[in-house]
Scaffold this motif. Structure first.
Motif, PDB file in Angstrom:
ATOM      1  N   MET A  67      21.419  39.076  32.364  1.00  0.00           N
ATOM      2  CA  MET A  67      22.262  38.675  33.493  1.00  0.00           C
ATOM      3  C   MET A  67      21.427  38.311  34.722  1.00  0.00           C
ATOM      4  O   MET A  67      21.797  37.429  35.492  1.00  0.00           O
ATOM      5  N   VAL A 367      25.725  44.803  33.472  1.00  0.00           N
ATOM      6  CA  VAL A 367      26.109  43.448  33.893  1.00  0.00           C
ATOM      7  C   VAL A 367      26.168  43.369  35.414  1.00  0.00           C
ATOM      8  O   VAL A 367      25.660  42.423  36.029  1.00  0.00           O
ATOM      9  N   ILE A 371      23.821  40.978  37.750  1.00  0.00           N
ATOM     10  CA  ILE A 371      24.383  39.990  38.672  1.00  0.00           C
ATOM     11  C   ILE A 371      23.793  40.168  40.069  1.00  0.00           C
ATOM     12  O   ILE A 371      23.425  39.190  40.744  1.00  0.00           O
TER      13      ILE A 371
END
Length: 384
Positions: A67, A367, A371
């Protein structure tokens, strides 16, 4: 014949590792060490659970790395399709979902069984950040209404399953996006006052509201029982209140410095239910005491502030709103779990971030961290 030596292995690996935000990585390392330490104690009679927990950490690290390498521009393009797919899957759960333990939360997609509500933990803030980014220059109150509808659709579908814990996590992530987008204080303050009045009313009218024959209508019976158990866990100490009472005993018995590692009697005499997952904080508190809990809270605060600093320096509205929502996910997870275990919030099945056993939760958190790291790189925030 002359052989040209290539660059050292470290120099070849370094560009790939540069995607990691070092302050955040250090905080996650400390939390992961605490998680593995307490899991070894909590899972003493669960063969293989510690190994599985370590494996989940490795998977989380891999997901975070992937990610972190995906640019926010790509996330902006996939926000709408991901949200639409998530809503369609939630509708599919309502129509064709698998029922387990009285809840219809899972969907068989042929190759595997999935829980679409987990996808919405990321898809919803992505979608709302995309929406506010699109209308940033001409934002009006009707845009907040549209965003509220975007939020309420998956929230209502998840409540229907029923899954109050996941529903609250998704609702809070959307509300944080609304707040960071500039939701008017003239509406926030009355809503907050109404919520406080509602909570006080429930406490004052506990005897009447918790009467066995009273139907709350808006909540399922088990959800009503959780609220009533919170108000008076000793009303059913060997039944509905057992989890809360035993957790409170473990926390209180830990005192200031704790009983010592692997010395928790509530843990090792198996009084604490779900001690490797939702109630792992009770194990940690009993063995490391108040000082250990304060250090744990300090790590969470540092993680949240690092995320918010990334959000504040992000170059676009989409990145700012998304980073802010991802940062506050950590707060909601930690606050709800600690409040639940400490007896000040109902038991809703929310894990403690990076400590509780569970691959799905670690995947979602990985995740979110990835991000944030991806957004940090957009302004050169990564500290090398």
């Amino acid at each position: 014949m002359t052989t040209l030596a290539g660059p050292p292995l470290w120099q070849r690996i370094k560009p790939h590792l540069a995607v990691f935000d070092l302050p955040m990585l250090l905080i996650l390392f400390l939390l992961s060490c605490a998680g593995l330490l307490v899991m070894w104690s909590a899972a003493f009679d669960f063969p293989g659970r510690f190994v599985d927990h370590f494996r989940n950490y490795m998977i989380m690290l891999g997901v975070m790395f992937v990610m972190a390498n995906i640019s926010p521009q790509i996330l902006l393009r996939v926000a709408v399709p991901l949200y639409v797919v998530g809503v369609v899957l939630l509708i599919g759960v309502e129509a064709f979902g698998i029922i387990r333990k009285g809840a219809q939360r899972w969907l068989n997609v042929g190759v595997t069984v999935i829980q679409p509500s987990e996808l919405m933990k990321i898809a919803l803030p992505l979608m709302m950040a995309w929406y506010f980014n699109k209308y940033e220059s001409m934002l009006k109150f009707k845009d907040f209404i549209v965003a509220g509808i975007i939020l309420l659709i998956p929230f209502a579908l998840i409540l229907k399953q029923p899954d109050l814990g996941t529903g609250l996590l998704i609702l809070s992530s959307g509300l944080f996006v609304l707040f960071f987008a500039g939701f008017p204080w003239r509406i926030i303050i009355p809503l907050t006052v109404a919520a406080v009045i509602g909570l006080v009313t429930i406490v004052v009218m506990e005897d009447k509201l918790c009467a066995p024959d009273l139907d709350w209508r808006i909540l399922h019976e088990y959800q009503k029982n959780r609220v009533c158990t919170l108000l008076d866990p000793f009303n059913d100490p060997l039944g509905k209140g057992f989890h809360t009472i035993q957790a409170m005993i473990a926390i209180g018995s830990g005192g200031i410095i704790g009983k010592g590692y692997m010395q928790g009697t509530q843990t090792h005499l198996e009084f604490i239910p779900e001690r490797t997952s939702d109630f792992i904080l009770a194990v940690y508190s009993e063995e490391f005491g108040l000082i250990g809990v304060l250090l744990l809270i300090a790590c969470y605060i540092a993680l949240i502030f690092r995320g918010l600093s990334i959000a504040a320096a992000a170059p676009t509205a989409f990145m700012r709103l998304l980073a802010g929502a991802m940062s506050m996910i950590f707060f909601v997870y930690a606050f709800v779990n600690m409040g639940m275990v400490g007896g000040i919030l109902p038991v809703v099945g929310v894990p403690l971030p990076f400590l509780s056993y569970g691959g799905t939760a670690l995947l979602t958190l990985g995740v979110a961290c990835g991000i944030l790291m991806s957004i940090a790189r957009q302004k050169g925030l990564v500290q090398r």
